[in-house]
Motif scaffolding. Structure first.
Motif, PDB file in Angstrom:
ATOM      1  N   ASP A 191      71.077 -11.521  30.489  1.00  0.00           N
ATOM      2  CA  ASP A 191      72.527 -10.813  30.485  1.00  0.00           C
ATOM      3  C   ASP A 191      72.334  -9.615  30.893  1.00  0.00           C
ATOM      4  O   ASP A 191      73.013  -8.540  30.511  1.00  0.00           O
ATOM      5  N   GLY A 192      71.804  -9.510  32.143  1.00  0.00           N
ATOM      6  CA  GLY A 192      71.899  -8.138  32.892  1.00  0.00           C
ATOM      7  C   GLY A 192      70.830  -7.112  32.322  1.00  0.00           C
ATOM      8  O   GLY A 192      71.118  -5.995  32.746  1.00  0.00           O
ATOM      9  N   SER A 193      70.251  -7.230  31.454  1.00  0.00           N
ATOM     10  CA  SER A 193      69.368  -6.313  30.613  1.00  0.00           C
ATOM     11  C   SER A 193      67.872  -6.552  31.008  1.00  0.00           C
ATOM     12  O   SER A 193      67.500  -7.456  31.095  1.00  0.00           O
ATOM     13  N   ASP A 194      66.932  -5.381  31.349  1.00  0.00           N
ATOM     14  CA  ASP A 194      65.719  -5.525  31.754  1.00  0.00           C
ATOM     15  C   ASP A 194      65.101  -5.273  30.405  1.00  0.00           C
ATOM     16  O   ASP A 194      65.274  -4.173  29.677  1.00  0.00           O
ATOM     17  N   HIS A 195      64.491  -6.358  29.698  1.00  0.00           N
ATOM     18  CA  HIS A 195      63.723  -6.288  28.312  1.00  0.00           C
ATOM     19  C   HIS A 195      62.192  -6.082  28.378  1.00  0.00           C
ATOM     20  O   HIS A 195      61.466  -6.131  27.667  1.00  0.00           O
ATOM     21  N   GLY A 196      61.682  -5.445  29.767  1.00  0.00           N
ATOM     22  CA  GLY A 196      60.430  -5.119  29.678  1.00  0.00           C
ATOM     23  C   GLY A 196      59.485  -6.415  30.202  1.00  0.00           C
ATOM     24  O   GLY A 196      59.986  -7.642  30.564  1.00  0.00           O
ATOM     25  N   VAL A 197      58.121  -6.272  30.493  1.00  0.00           N
ATOM     26  CA  VAL A 197      57.105  -7.144  31.078  1.00  0.00           C
ATOM     27  C   VAL A 197      56.691  -8.109  29.877  1.00  0.00           C
ATOM     28  O   VAL A 197      56.515  -7.743  28.996  1.00  0.00           O
ATOM     29  N   PHE A 198      56.790  -9.449  30.393  1.00  0.00           N
ATOM     30  CA  PHE A 198      56.312 -10.453  29.060  1.00  0.00           C
ATOM     31  C   PHE A 198      55.494 -11.488  30.057  1.00  0.00           C
ATOM     32  O   PHE A 198      55.603 -11.703  31.405  1.00  0.00           O
ATOM     33  N   PRO A 199      54.687 -12.279  29.446  1.00  0.00           N
ATOM     34  CA  PRO A 199      53.810 -13.423  30.211  1.00  0.00           C
ATOM     35  C   PRO A 199      54.550 -14.701  30.282  1.00  0.00           C
ATOM     36  O   PRO A 199      55.043 -15.058  29.167  1.00  0.00           O
ATOM     37  N   PHE A 200      54.530 -15.324  31.555  1.00  0.00           N
ATOM     38  CA  PHE A 200      54.941 -16.460  31.705  1.00  0.00           C
ATOM     39  C   PHE A 200      53.766 -17.453  32.160  1.00  0.00           C
ATOM     40  O   PHE A 200      52.812 -17.067  32.924  1.00  0.00           O
ATOM     41  N   LEU A 201      53.772 -18.879  31.678  1.00  0.00           N
ATOM     42  CA  LEU A 201      53.117 -19.741  32.274  1.00  0.00           C
ATOM     43  C   LEU A 201      53.593 -20.544  33.142  1.00  0.00           C
ATOM     44  O   LEU A 201      54.415 -21.176  33.332  1.00  0.00           O
ATOM     45  N   GLY A 247      55.474 -15.543  21.396  1.00  0.00           N
ATOM     46  CA  GLY A 247      54.766 -15.027  20.465  1.00  0.00           C
ATOM     47  C   GLY A 247      55.838 -14.672  19.251  1.00  0.00           C
ATOM     48  O   GLY A 247      57.031 -15.068  18.922  1.00  0.00           O
ATOM     49  N   GLU A 248      55.618 -13.404  18.711  1.00  0.00           N
ATOM     50  CA  GLU A 248      56.405 -12.898  17.967  1.00  0.00           C
ATOM     51  C   GLU A 248      57.300 -11.573  18.379  1.00  0.00           C
ATOM     52  O   GLU A 248      57.514 -10.527  18.036  1.00  0.00           O
ATOM     53  N   MET A 249      57.241 -11.783  20.050  1.00  0.00           N
ATOM     54  CA  MET A 249      57.969 -10.415  20.532  1.00  0.00           C
ATOM     55  C   MET A 249      59.220 -10.659  20.759  1.00  0.00           C
ATOM     56  O   MET A 249      60.025  -9.780  21.538  1.00  0.00           O
ATOM     57  N   GLY A 250      59.909 -11.813  20.240  1.00  0.00           N
ATOM     58  CA  GLY A 250      61.354 -12.108  20.540  1.00  0.00           C
ATOM     59  C   GLY A 250      61.676 -13.328  20.459  1.00  0.00           C
ATOM     60  O   GLY A 250      60.946 -14.294  19.905  1.00  0.00           O
ATOM     61  N   PRO A 260      65.199  -9.586  21.803  1.00  0.00           N
ATOM     62  CA  PRO A 260      63.841  -9.019  21.825  1.00  0.00           C
ATOM     63  C   PRO A 260      63.359  -8.630  20.184  1.00  0.00           C
ATOM     64  O   PRO A 260      64.172  -8.476  19.518  1.00  0.00           O
ATOM     65  N   ALA A 261      62.169  -8.683  19.953  1.00  0.00           N
ATOM     66  CA  ALA A 261      61.768  -8.404  18.452  1.00  0.00           C
ATOM     67  C   ALA A 261      62.012  -6.645  18.339  1.00  0.00           C
ATOM     68  O   ALA A 261      62.122  -5.765  19.381  1.00  0.00           O
ATOM     69  N   PRO A 262      62.160  -6.426  17.286  1.00  0.00           N
ATOM     70  CA  PRO A 262      62.433  -4.778  17.026  1.00  0.00           C
ATOM     71  C   PRO A 262      61.465  -4.026  17.482  1.00  0.00           C
ATOM     72  O   PRO A 262      60.226  -4.531  17.552  1.00  0.00           O
ATOM     73  N   GLY A 263      61.786  -2.781  17.876  1.00  0.00           N
ATOM     74  CA  GLY A 263      60.698  -1.798  18.583  1.00  0.00           C
ATOM     75  C   GLY A 263      61.119  -1.466  19.944  1.00  0.00           C
ATOM     76  O   GLY A 263      61.982  -2.138  20.568  1.00  0.00           O
ATOM     77  N   ASN A 264      60.274  -0.753  20.568  1.00  0.00           N
ATOM     78  CA  ASN A 264      60.677  -0.393  21.949  1.00  0.00           C
ATOM     79  C   ASN A 264      59.853  -1.267  23.092  1.00  0.00           C
ATOM     80  O   ASN A 264      58.870  -1.953  22.523  1.00  0.00           O
ATOM     81  N   GLN A 265      59.957  -1.335  24.016  1.00  0.00           N
ATOM     82  CA  GLN A 265      59.489  -1.934  25.088  1.00  0.00           C
ATOM     83  C   GLN A 265      58.043  -1.738  25.345  1.00  0.00           C
ATOM     84  O   GLN A 265      57.220  -2.585  25.601  1.00  0.00           O
ATOM     85  N   ARG A 266      57.448  -0.551  25.021  1.00  0.00           N
ATOM     86  CA  ARG A 266      56.275  -0.038  25.150  1.00  0.00           C
ATOM     87  C   ARG A 266      55.268  -0.894  24.136  1.00  0.00           C
ATOM     88  O   ARG A 266      54.372  -1.478  24.476  1.00  0.00           O
TER      89      ARG A 266
END
Length: 618
Positions: A191-201, A247-250, A260-266
């Motif tokens: 949606d045009g937003s950068d949600h941070g770094v996540f793992p992809f298989l 996982g539980e990150m979003g 994304p799950a609550p909390g900041n990107q870090r």
């Protein structure tokens, strides 16, 4: 059980934290297979492919990755042993088991829609690289540039490498005919937003070559290790939404929007990088294992290597105090780092899913200190073995190459220690400053004095660094303040690591069940302590924590300690559960001359067969 057996059993219990038979013994046994005999004349590419073959063999012998990852002690043991015979196997197994498959299990292993990928990795039908580091972003993983842009029309992510700086660096992509499914860390854009770094298989290759849109080029050759490290990039690769390891990150709403799950990107990023802490303990395990093997080989060789001493022909070189002064402190460091690592493992196992700041600092200190100290140990042992130490078949030179990689693996030591130091400075401690110990009338071998000196240095340096940070000139930036005190802060962190290592060493010695083991460990702990204090003797002297006489006396006391340690050396290395048959290093054989003659094809017909004849790079 004989007295010698009782002493060896007691030492093994302490060294392996009571888990040798249950956790380590079958891994050691598997390494006796002829597949791990040294091979002569291999190219680096042939050595790399052999590492893949050996990894498959161990996978077949020791249980599936799912079982190993969920039993961390088993994971740490698997990090410790195979690198003694093939340093490349450690890298392959730890990336596959811990970083790749561990991330999959942490963030999606129970999902039915991932079963095909999970089963393939678990059965090792596909090796699992881990692609985080980028060519332009090393330790700064949170700033990675690889993008995964969500396309809500077909429910896929478009994985793309925007520029050369974002190319994945050092991952195993060079052997393009080996099936591989990687965990790729990428920026999730929806949606045009950068949600941070996540793992992809992401499937990378199969038996026919690289998958569509995946590009790879091999890195330059490295000494000893022939693995297929490469530079990897992606050209608009379509990745199904299910391959996002959330996982539980979003999650996604019913209408396909990402939340994304609550909390900041870090915080989400740190959760995504959940395998880093156990990975650092794996790195430390491999480093300490290499250190143990190095001193074992060097000490066995020194006990046989004959020289002409004044008035004493055919004297083993280990009888020289100069040789002892090099190798016995190395042995003490190996024991100290072993007990520090055991302490860190226990703390991690008590809280593997809730890494506190203190636990994170302990793991970071253990990783940095153990890899640096074992780098020094391996270098000393190689040098003390003379020309024999150069040969790959005698192992120690290969361990040197391993340690060079471990120092930078799972976080470059300098950066890792600086981060830990900054956290130590930020922690509040409003108690009174530790006074300098009164050295008057104190014996340099007094354990209490060792503890007081290291504790005083740590506290004093920490207070000095904090004062430097806050009392600088008006208008200085935070970077200027930190840059002006970073070296003091690094000394704080290193001293804390040495203090905790000594405390762990003393605790292990106190837990010994036989008097001989208790005495041997007590002497070795004092040797480690005095070696540490000698590093900074001028600092202690300038602050009145040591007298001039005591500072001057340290070398002689270390020399005398080496003489007292000498009779205990066979016992101290026997507890490692190493053997000439396991290591296949000719200079560690019961008769190294005969072993080396067979190696060179110069053995007499009646030479004893107490060592293998294979040679070369392994």
């Amino acid at each position: 059980m004989t007295r010698d057996d009782a002493h060896r059993t007691d030492l093994t219990r302490l060294l392996f934290d009571g888990t040798y038979e249950e956790i380590h013994a079958d891994i050691r046994e598997a390494l006796l297979d002829p597949l791990f005999d040294a091979r002569e004349g291999l190219t680096l590419q042939e050595a790399g492919r052999l590492a893949y073959e050996r990894s498959r063999f161990l996978h077949g012998k020791l249980g599936r990755p799912r079982e190993v990852v969920r039993a961390p002690r088993r994971l740490f043991a698997l990090a410790e042993w195979p690198s003694l015979l093939d340093v490349s196997v450690f890298s392959l197994l730890m990336v596959h088991y811990n970083l790749c498959f561990g991330t999959v299990l942490d963030h999606g292993g129970d999902r039915p829609d991932l079963r095909e990928h999970v089963d393939g990795l678990d059965a090792l039908r596909s090796f699992g690289p881990y692609m985080a580091t980028e060519l332009g972003y090393g330790n700064n993983v949170a700033s990675l540039r690889t993008e995964a842009v969500y396309d809500p029309v077909d429910g896929t992510f478009v994985l793309n490498t925007p520029d050369a700086l974002a190319q994945k660096f050092m991952s195993y992509s060079g052997f393009t005919d080996v099936p591989k499914t990687a965990v790729v860390m990428a920026r999730l854009i929806a949606d045009g937003s950068d949600h941070g770094v996540f793992p992809f298989l992401v499937p990378i290759s199969d038996a026919h070559g690289l998958c569509a849109g995946v590009r790879a080029a091999p890195c330059p050759e490295k000494p000893v290790q022939g693995l297929d490290n490469g530079v990897t990039w992606f050209d608009h690769v379509r990745v199904p939404r299910r391959n996002l390891l959330l996982g539980e990150m979003g999650g996604f709403t019913e209408d396909g929007a990402f939340r994304p799950a609550p909390g900041n990107q870090r915080k989400r990023f740190l959760r995504a990088m959940s395998r880093i802490q156990p990975g650092r303990l794996c790195v430390s395990s491999s480093a300490v294992g290499a250190g143990r093997a190095s001193v074992y080989i060097a000490l066995r060789y020194a006990a046989q290597r004959l020289t002409n001493a004044p008035g004493r022909p055919d004297t083993p070189i280990l009888a020289y105090r100069s040789h002892q002064a090099a190798l016995f402190p190395a042995l003490a460091k190996v024991y100290a780092m072993t007990f520090l690592l055991n302490h860190a493992k226990r703390e991690f196992l008590a809280s593997p899913d809730a890494i506190t700041a203190d636990l994170n600092n302990l793991i970071s200190l253990t990783k940095a200190l153990s890899t640096w100290e074992m780098t020094e140990v391996v270098a000393v042992c190689r040098e003390r073995c003379g020309a024999q130490g150069i040969f790959s078949v005698n192992r120690i030179a290969d361990y040197g190459s391993l340690l060079q990689g471990l120092v930078t693996a799972e976080g470059d030591n300098q950066v890792l220690l600086a981060t830990t130091a900054a956290q130590l400075l930020a922690s509040r401690d409003d108690g009174a400053a530790r006074p300098a110990p009164d050295p008057a009338g104190r014996d340099l071998l007094e354990p209490a004095l060792h503890a007081e000196l290291l504790g005083y240095r740590e506290d004093s340096l920490r207070r000095a660094a904090r004062a430097e940070m806050t009392d600088g000139p008006d208008g200085q930036t935070y970077f200027d303040a930190w840059n002006g005190t970073v070296n003091t802060a690094l000394a704080v962190a290193r001293t804390r690591g040495a203090r905790v290592a000594l405390e762990s060493f003393r605790a292990a010695a106190a837990d010994a069940r036989t008097e001989e083991v208790r005495e041997a460990l007590g002497l070795l702990a004092s040797l480690y302590a005095l070696t540490e204090i000698q590093r900074d003797a001028g600092w202690y002297l300038a602050r009145g924590a040591l007298t001039a006489g005591q500072a001057e006396e340290i070398p002689a006391r270390i020399d005398a300690l080496c003489a007292r340690v000498h009779p205990h050396v066979p016992l101290l290395i026997d507890g490692f559960r190493l053997s000439p048959e396991l290591l296949r290093a000719p200079i560690a054989a019961d008769d190294y001359v005969a072993a080396f003659q067979r190696l060179a094809g110069a053995a007499p017909a009646d030479a004893p067969a107490d060592a293998p004849a294979a040679a070369g790079r392994s």
